[in-house]
Design an enzyme around this catalytic site. Sequence first.
Site, mmCIF file in Angstrom:
data_model
loop_
_atom_site.group_PDB
_atom_site.id
_atom_site.type_symbol
_atom_site.label_atom_id
_atom_site.label_comp_id
_atom_site.label_asym_id
_atom_site.label_seq_id
_atom_site.Cartn_x
_atom_site.Cartn_y
_atom_site.Cartn_z
ATOM 1 N N CYS A 48 0.914 -1.063 -0.076
ATOM 2 C CA CYS A 48 -0.049 0.117 0.171
ATOM 3 C C CYS A 48 0.879 1.067 -0.011
ATOM 4 C CB CYS A 48 -0.697 0.070 1.259
ATOM 5 S SG CYS A 48 -1.846 1.533 1.546
ATOM 6 N N HIS A 49 0.393 2.450 -0.645
ATOM 7 C CA HIS A 49 1.261 3.577 -0.694
ATOM 8 C C HIS A 49 1.806 4.003 0.633
ATOM 9 C CE1 HIS A 49 2.013 7.801 -1.314
ATOM 10 N NE2 HIS A 49 2.663 7.476 -2.496
ATOM 11 N N THR A 50 1.088 3.673 1.787
ATOM 12 C CA THR A 50 1.397 3.963 3.098
ATOM 13 C C THR A 50 2.784 3.491 3.423
ATOM 14 O OG1 THR A 50 -1.038 4.173 3.862
ATOM 15 C CG2 THR A 50 0.524 4.317 5.554
ATOM 16 N N HIS A 70 1.092 -4.007 5.744
ATOM 17 C CA HIS A 70 -0.231 -3.675 6.783
ATOM 18 C C HIS A 70 -1.548 -4.473 5.930
ATOM 19 C CE1 HIS A 70 -0.027 -0.182 4.647
ATOM 20 N NE2 HIS A 70 -1.467 0.162 4.880
ATOM 21 N N GLU A 71 -1.332 -4.634 4.599
ATOM 22 C CA GLU A 71 -2.577 -5.139 3.935
ATOM 23 C C GLU A 71 -2.206 -6.853 3.662
ATOM 24 O OE1 GLU A 71 -4.439 -2.022 1.080
ATOM 25 O OE2 GLU A 71 -3.553 -3.766 0.185
ATOM 26 N N CYS A 100 -11.097 -2.616 20.220
ATOM 27 C CA CYS A 100 -10.924 -2.978 21.954
ATOM 28 C C CYS A 100 -12.455 -3.533 22.166
ATOM 29 C CB CYS A 100 -10.149 -1.942 22.665
ATOM 30 S SG CYS A 100 -11.294 -0.906 23.312
ATOM 31 N N CYS A 103 -13.876 0.798 24.760
ATOM 32 C CA CYS A 103 -13.767 1.996 24.868
ATOM 33 C C CYS A 103 -14.992 2.924 24.157
ATOM 34 C CB CYS A 103 -12.743 2.533 24.449
ATOM 35 S SG CYS A 103 -12.577 2.486 22.288
ATOM 36 N N CYS A 106 -15.499 2.430 20.647
ATOM 37 C CA CYS A 106 -15.921 1.149 20.118
ATOM 38 C C CYS A 106 -17.321 0.886 20.653
ATOM 39 C CB CYS A 106 -15.019 -0.089 20.762
ATOM 40 S SG CYS A 106 -13.436 0.033 19.836
ATOM 41 N N CYS A 114 -11.006 3.645 17.634
ATOM 42 C CA CYS A 114 -10.860 2.774 19.074
ATOM 43 C C CYS A 114 -9.542 3.572 19.696
ATOM 44 C CB CYS A 114 -10.340 1.409 18.859
ATOM 45 S SG CYS A 114 -9.723 0.580 20.226
ATOM 46 N N ARG A 118 -6.372 2.578 17.708
ATOM 47 C CA ARG A 118 -6.344 3.294 16.615
ATOM 48 C C ARG A 118 -4.953 3.450 16.067
ATOM 49 N NH1 ARG A 118 -8.488 9.440 17.900
ATOM 50 N NH2 ARG A 118 -9.994 8.325 18.899
ATOM 51 N N CYS A 178 -7.140 -2.776 4.047
ATOM 52 C CA CYS A 178 -6.563 -1.316 4.249
ATOM 53 C C CYS A 178 -7.402 -0.463 3.075
ATOM 54 C CB CYS A 178 -5.135 -1.155 4.065
ATOM 55 S SG CYS A 178 -4.861 0.677 4.196
ATOM 56 N N ARG A 373 -2.676 -2.881 -6.889
ATOM 57 C CA ARG A 373 -2.234 -3.659 -6.000
ATOM 58 C C ARG A 373 -1.305 -4.619 -6.425
ATOM 59 N NH1 ARG A 373 -2.807 0.056 -2.899
ATOM 60 N NH2 ARG A 373 -3.919 0.264 -1.199
#
Length: 380
Positions: A48-50, A70-71, A100, A103, A106, A114, A118, A178, A373
């Site tokens: 992913c670009h992130t 993260h994907e 979670c 909270c 959530c 969250c 988060r 993501c 992707r």
Amino acid sequence: MMNTAGQVIRCKAAVAWEAGKPLVIEEVDVAPPQKHEVRLKILFTSLCHTDVYFWEAKGQTPLFPRIFGHEAGGIVESVGEGVTDLQPGDHVLPVFTGECQQCRHCKSSESNMCELLRINTDRGVMISDGQTRFSKDGKPIYHFVGTSTFSEYTVAHSGCVTKIDPQAPLDKVCVLSCGISTGLGATLNVAKPTRGSTVAIFGLGAVGLAAAEGARLAGASRIIGIDLNPSRFNDAKKFGVTEFVNPKDHDKPVQEVIAEMTDGGVDRSVECTGNVNAMISAFECVHDGWGVAVLVGVPNKDDAFKTHPMNLLNERTLKGTFFGNYKPKTDLPSVVDKYMNKELELEKFITHQVPFSEINKAFDIMLKGEGLRCMITMGH
């Protein structure tokens, strides 16, 4: 539990030793999961670009050595103390943000942000003890957004791991962890276009095309794609985009062009570039009285959004969204089901595939702006 439960696992991971330098496939040690954590065997991950943004170390505190990614999709290998909703063998998507379930956020039906889990791009350690679960030769390697999926095994907080239908192909649905969910949810959950409405999508990368896909699923009659790169226009037709505007082709602001095309403005717009001028255009191109603009793209830290207050007083609405307003554990399984029911098409988002050993090719493809992707097969 698998026979590796409770033991350190030595496996291959793609380590970023320094900013902007090619990742190196290393043998790393992955510690067992601690309280409220799970250890996952990653089968497929996508870029992913992130990941690229933080690998280049633009605009935040650089933290290296680090394992990005993260994907992804994988299988639970073992669970730590206190984990009751996941067990070894479960098919899962790790997610960069969490739930979670305790909270205020959530417990609210209106939020998915969250307090505990988060996204935190600066944190490179686990929440429970401030330590990493990755090491090489006894020295720590840092985590990324709680997932670090560019490793054959990783450890995540259980609140950031979503159990999904075991029949769902992980090499397809992993893109839902993501970008695709972010764009899709921005349209379906936040913009909420009605059947027959007009929708403008700013930015036709993977997230923008997922937003267009959401407009297509919602039954929009016109989906106008706005992008500075005309080579994206042809592919965007597959995602339901019906018309295209390149701001460079006009000598007036693009919001004026869109207003003229649509008798005063579109019903909904979704901004997926992070460019503050595009954000302003996306807001100003919606129709007065009922128009809704949704911001998805992440701006630069010094950006300021400027528009005349009359644009709001004339009953236009401006909204923001994070991860498409999906709660990861509660809502993502139903998005996977949309794919399984053939409502949502994911194959068209996956334009390239490489083996894990060639992960740097995925970075090259993204840096050239090619495709959407790139699926990375771990090949255990």
